[in-house]
Design an enzyme around this catalytic site. Structure first.
Site, PDB file in Angstrom:
ATOM      1  N   SER A 146       0.899  -1.262  -0.007  1.00 13.99           N
ATOM      2  CA  SER A 146      -0.026  -0.069  -0.196  1.00 13.99           C
ATOM      3  C   SER A 146       0.913   1.134   0.185  1.00 13.99           C
ATOM      4  CB  SER A 146      -0.909   0.188   1.235  1.00 13.99           C
ATOM      5  OG  SER A 146      -0.184  -0.276   2.388  1.00 13.99           O
ATOM      6  N   ASP A 192       5.181  -7.069   2.534  1.00 13.68           N
ATOM      7  CA  ASP A 192       4.394  -7.581   1.526  1.00 13.68           C
ATOM      8  C   ASP A 192       5.485  -8.214   0.235  1.00 13.68           C
ATOM      9  OD1 ASP A 192       1.811  -7.763   2.015  1.00 13.68           O
ATOM     10  OD2 ASP A 192       1.506  -5.747   1.718  1.00 13.68           O
ATOM     11  N   LYS A 230       4.393 -11.788   3.234  1.00 16.35           N
ATOM     12  CA  LYS A 230       2.982 -11.724   3.058  1.00 16.35           C
ATOM     13  C   LYS A 230       2.747 -11.730   1.650  1.00 16.35           C
ATOM     14  CE  LYS A 230      -0.019  -8.214   3.923  1.00 16.35           C
ATOM     15  NZ  LYS A 230      -0.941  -8.404   2.308  1.00 16.35           N
ATOM     16  N   GLU A 290      -0.530 -12.467  -1.457  1.00 14.83           N
ATOM     17  CA  GLU A 290      -2.202 -12.653  -1.646  1.00 14.83           C
ATOM     18  C   GLU A 290      -2.341 -14.050  -2.287  1.00 14.83           C
ATOM     19  OE1 GLU A 290      -3.444  -9.239  -3.377  1.00 14.83           O
ATOM     20  OE2 GLU A 290      -2.641  -8.020  -1.988  1.00 14.83           O
ATOM     21  N   GLU A 330      -9.457  -9.681   4.303  1.00 12.50           N
ATOM     22  CA  GLU A 330      -9.843  -8.000   4.246  1.00 12.50           C
ATOM     23  C   GLU A 330     -10.951  -7.997   3.458  1.00 12.50           C
ATOM     24  OE1 GLU A 330      -7.927  -4.234   1.931  1.00 12.50           O
ATOM     25  OE2 GLU A 330      -6.632  -6.004   1.771  1.00 12.50           O
TER      26      GLU A 330
END
Length: 289
Positions: A68, A106, A136, A138, A205
């Protein structure tokens, strides 16, 4: 006692100093959830700089160097353009600025999806060049084999299901997920697949609350919510969102302060002082002895 880097406020330079406590370990985070119950919820916030990490560290269990940062720091339209180089630079800064919280970095879009081997090369670089504690990524069932591959080779992994920002082009936006029975089932099965692969924690999320609760109950590892439910095993927010740095934030954000207004007002006062020659005063100048 470990060693970290702290900013010397007199010189604005980083110097190695002994850390006053041991950094929280990934196994300790995983063990917060016992027999499906997390007595002490996990606290996680994003951090992108050494100074931000210093301010947040004592209050958090985990600091997330999120991709982000693409939107928050660089003004990009999404996290997709974020590179591995950027994550390395910011991850290292956050590790230098912290000593207590475990630091998670991330893996950016395109750095792990092609193969298990690509994922290992990217994750190994993040650990080696930042000093972070885990990565991390996704994705759910599609990434479970990769997660297991990384963990078997010494790289702790946090999963991420539900609204996955790196897949925004496939999802068609940032809307809440899990409203249909089919999508709800997929989120639940994705979380189970990641847990079975060995993920030490999973971010869920932007999902409807009953799905977040179901995921939390279904997996043995801590589930960290963002736009999910207070019944999750922990919570994470983008720090700048909760500090009121932006005019608009997602509906799931609680704004705890309005630092954006404070910064703007302070800059306006500085500008006025400069234009009226009220700054600097004698106290801010060097006089002959």
């Amino acid at each position: 006692m470990s060693t970290t880097f702290q900013l010397d406020t007199a010189t604005s330079r980083a110097h190695p100093t002994p850390a006053p406590m041991k950094r929280l370990t990934i196994p300790a985070v995983r063990q917060r959830k016992i027999d499906g119950v997390t007595a002490q919820p996990v606290v996680m916030l994003t951090a992108y700089t050494a100074r931000q990490a210093q301010l947040l560290d004592a209050h958090c269990d985990l600091l997330l160097v999120g991709d982000s940062l693409g939107q928050v720091i660089y003004g990009l339209p999404s996290s997709i353009p974020v590179t591995l180089d950027l994550m390395v630079a910011h991850g290292a800064a956050v590790v230098r600025g912290s000593y207590h919280a475990a630091v998670i970095v991330d893996m950016p879009f395109g750095s792990y999806e092609a193969s298990k081997e690509q994922a290992f090369a990217s994750a190994a670089r993040l650990l080696k060049e930042t000093g972070c504690d885990a990565v991390k990524l996704e994705g759910g069932a599609a990434m479970a084999e990769t997660v297991a591959f990384l963990i078997a080779r010494g790289i702790p992994v946090m999963g991420h299901v539900g609204l996955t920002p790196q897949a925004v082009n496939v999802l068609g936006g940032y809307n809440a997920r899990g409203r249909s029975a089919e999508e709800a089932d997929k989120i639940l099965s994705d979380a189970r697949a990641l847990a079975d692969a060995g993920a030490f924690a999973i971010v869920v999320e932007g999902v409807v609350e009953p799905i977040a609760v179901a995921v939390t109950r279904a997996v043995p590892c801590p589930v960290i919510g963002i736009g999910a439910s207070a019944q999750c095993d922990g919570q994470v927010l983008v720090t700048e969102d909760m500090l009121g740095m932006f005019e608009r934030v997602p509906r799931f954000v609680k704004v705890y302060a309005n630092l954006g207004d404070t910064i703007a007002q302070t800059a306006a006062q500085f500008a006025a002082d400069v234009r009226t020659r009220a700054f600097p005063e004698q106290a801010q100048t060097y006089q002959p002895k």
